[in-house]
Design a protein around this motif. Sequence first.
Motif, PDB file in Angstrom:
ATOM      1  N   ALA A 126       0.855  -1.185   0.000  1.00  0.00           N
ATOM      2  CA  ALA A 126       0.000   0.000   0.000  1.00  0.00           C
ATOM      3  C   ALA A 126       0.895   1.239   0.000  1.00  0.00           C
ATOM      4  O   ALA A 126       2.085   1.161   0.294  1.00  0.00           O
ATOM      5  N   ALA A 127       0.311   2.377  -0.337  1.00  0.00           N
ATOM      6  CA  ALA A 127       1.066   3.622  -0.405  1.00  0.00           C
ATOM      7  C   ALA A 127       0.854   4.447   0.866  1.00  0.00           C
ATOM      8  O   ALA A 127      -0.227   4.443   1.438  1.00  0.00           O
ATOM      9  N   ILE A 128       1.904   5.154   1.254  1.00  0.00           N
ATOM     10  CA  ILE A 128       1.831   6.071   2.380  1.00  0.00           C
ATOM     11  C   ILE A 128       2.423   7.405   1.948  1.00  0.00           C
ATOM     12  O   ILE A 128       3.486   7.459   1.334  1.00  0.00           O
ATOM     13  N   ASP A 129       1.738   8.478   2.269  1.00  0.00           N
ATOM     14  CA  ASP A 129       2.169   9.820   1.885  1.00  0.00           C
ATOM     15  C   ASP A 129       2.397  10.646   3.147  1.00  0.00           C
ATOM     16  O   ASP A 129       1.440  11.024   3.824  1.00  0.00           O
ATOM     17  N   PRO A 130       3.644  10.952   3.483  1.00  0.00           N
ATOM     18  CA  PRO A 130       3.917  11.679   4.730  1.00  0.00           C
ATOM     19  C   PRO A 130       3.479  13.137   4.702  1.00  0.00           C
ATOM     20  O   PRO A 130       3.451  13.786   5.755  1.00  0.00           O
ATOM     21  N   TYR A 131       3.134  13.656   3.522  1.00  0.00           N
ATOM     22  CA  TYR A 131       2.779  15.070   3.416  1.00  0.00           C
ATOM     23  C   TYR A 131       1.281  15.293   3.194  1.00  0.00           C
ATOM     24  O   TYR A 131       0.820  16.418   3.152  1.00  0.00           O
ATOM     25  N   ARG A 132       0.538  14.209   3.034  1.00  0.00           N
ATOM     26  CA  ARG A 132      -0.877  14.328   2.665  1.00  0.00           C
ATOM     27  C   ARG A 132      -1.746  14.821   3.810  1.00  0.00           C
ATOM     28  O   ARG A 132      -2.635  15.649   3.619  1.00  0.00           O
ATOM     29  N   LYS A 133      -1.508  14.268   4.986  1.00  0.00           N
ATOM     30  CA  LYS A 133      -2.353  14.566   6.139  1.00  0.00           C
ATOM     31  C   LYS A 133      -1.474  14.797   7.351  1.00  0.00           C
ATOM     32  O   LYS A 133      -0.249  14.841   7.254  1.00  0.00           O
ATOM     33  N   SER A 134      -2.089  14.888   8.503  1.00  0.00           N
ATOM     34  CA  SER A 134      -1.316  14.943   9.738  1.00  0.00           C
ATOM     35  C   SER A 134      -0.686  13.575   9.995  1.00  0.00           C
ATOM     36  O   SER A 134      -1.152  12.552   9.463  1.00  0.00           O
ATOM     37  N   ILE A 135       0.359  13.555  10.789  1.00  0.00           N
ATOM     38  CA  ILE A 135       1.005  12.290  11.125  1.00  0.00           C
ATOM     39  C   ILE A 135       0.018  11.368  11.833  1.00  0.00           C
ATOM     40  O   ILE A 135      -0.016  10.159  11.591  1.00  0.00           O
ATOM     41  N   TYR A 136      -0.830  11.936  12.682  1.00  0.00           N
ATOM     42  CA  TYR A 136      -1.834  11.136  13.399  1.00  0.00           C
ATOM     43  C   TYR A 136      -2.764  10.426  12.416  1.00  0.00           C
ATOM     44  O   TYR A 136      -3.022   9.225  12.539  1.00  0.00           O
ATOM     45  N   LYS A 137      -3.262  11.172  11.417  1.00  0.00           N
ATOM     46  CA  LYS A 137      -4.187  10.577  10.453  1.00  0.00           C
ATOM     47  C   LYS A 137      -3.488   9.562   9.563  1.00  0.00           C
ATOM     48  O   LYS A 137      -4.065   8.526   9.207  1.00  0.00           O
TER      49      LYS A 137
END
Length: 247
Positions: A126-137
């Motif tokens: 799966a993909a993860i985007d560190p800039y898309r949302k808050s770290i919590y989300k």
Amino acid sequence: MTRIVVELVPRSEEVLRLDLDTIKNHFPTVEGINIPELLRFEMRSWDACAIVKDYYQKAIPHIRSIDINPQEPLPMAQRIRELEVKEVLVVTGDPPADMRSKVYPCNSIDMIKKFKQELPDVKVYAAIDPYRKSIYKEADYIKRKIDAGADGFFTQPFFDLRLMEIYGELFQGTDVYWGLSPVTSEKSVTYWETKNHVVFPRDFKPTLEWNVDFARKALQFARQQEGNIYFMPIRVDVKSYLQGILD
């Protein structure tokens, strides 16, 4: 041991083979290629894997969830079996700008589950985007994707080791490929800031030298984390970029 792969855009068979020849002949530590699914090109990511397989066993196509009708069987399933593709990367995908291609209400979590049901022997990233949302989300999103059956993750490119360290804690015990991509022009800086919401570190410079130096540090970080890494050499010469990192 850290696995290294390179992301190559399937613009055409000729261009793809030229890049594959370069990587295979000059960078023996690279063990595979991942292929993005880009609608503006005729070649589908899973079909491009047939070309990659002439060079590497590890060929990882991207699958855009919104392109797939969740009520029908996976349209690329037979091709994946024929090519003996063992890994895929599932992303949600952005709607096409001209809307000429049909899209479906299918997100990446839905598609992870569908792949695990229809192709249970295929490893699903799966993909993860560190800039898309808050770290919590994003941390919650990581958990939900794991619960859906994700076997590991590919991250969007990082540009800051401090942020990588934070995400390293979230990824403990998880199979992850850390993403790196050179940004070497002011135009590219603007793109990453406006499109992907990237916050570049204060010492960032849009030069090949800065990006190569950062990539070397990030590779060392990935090795310390017992993680993997992938390079996405957009708009730069593949050999010039990689030789400064993998020499």
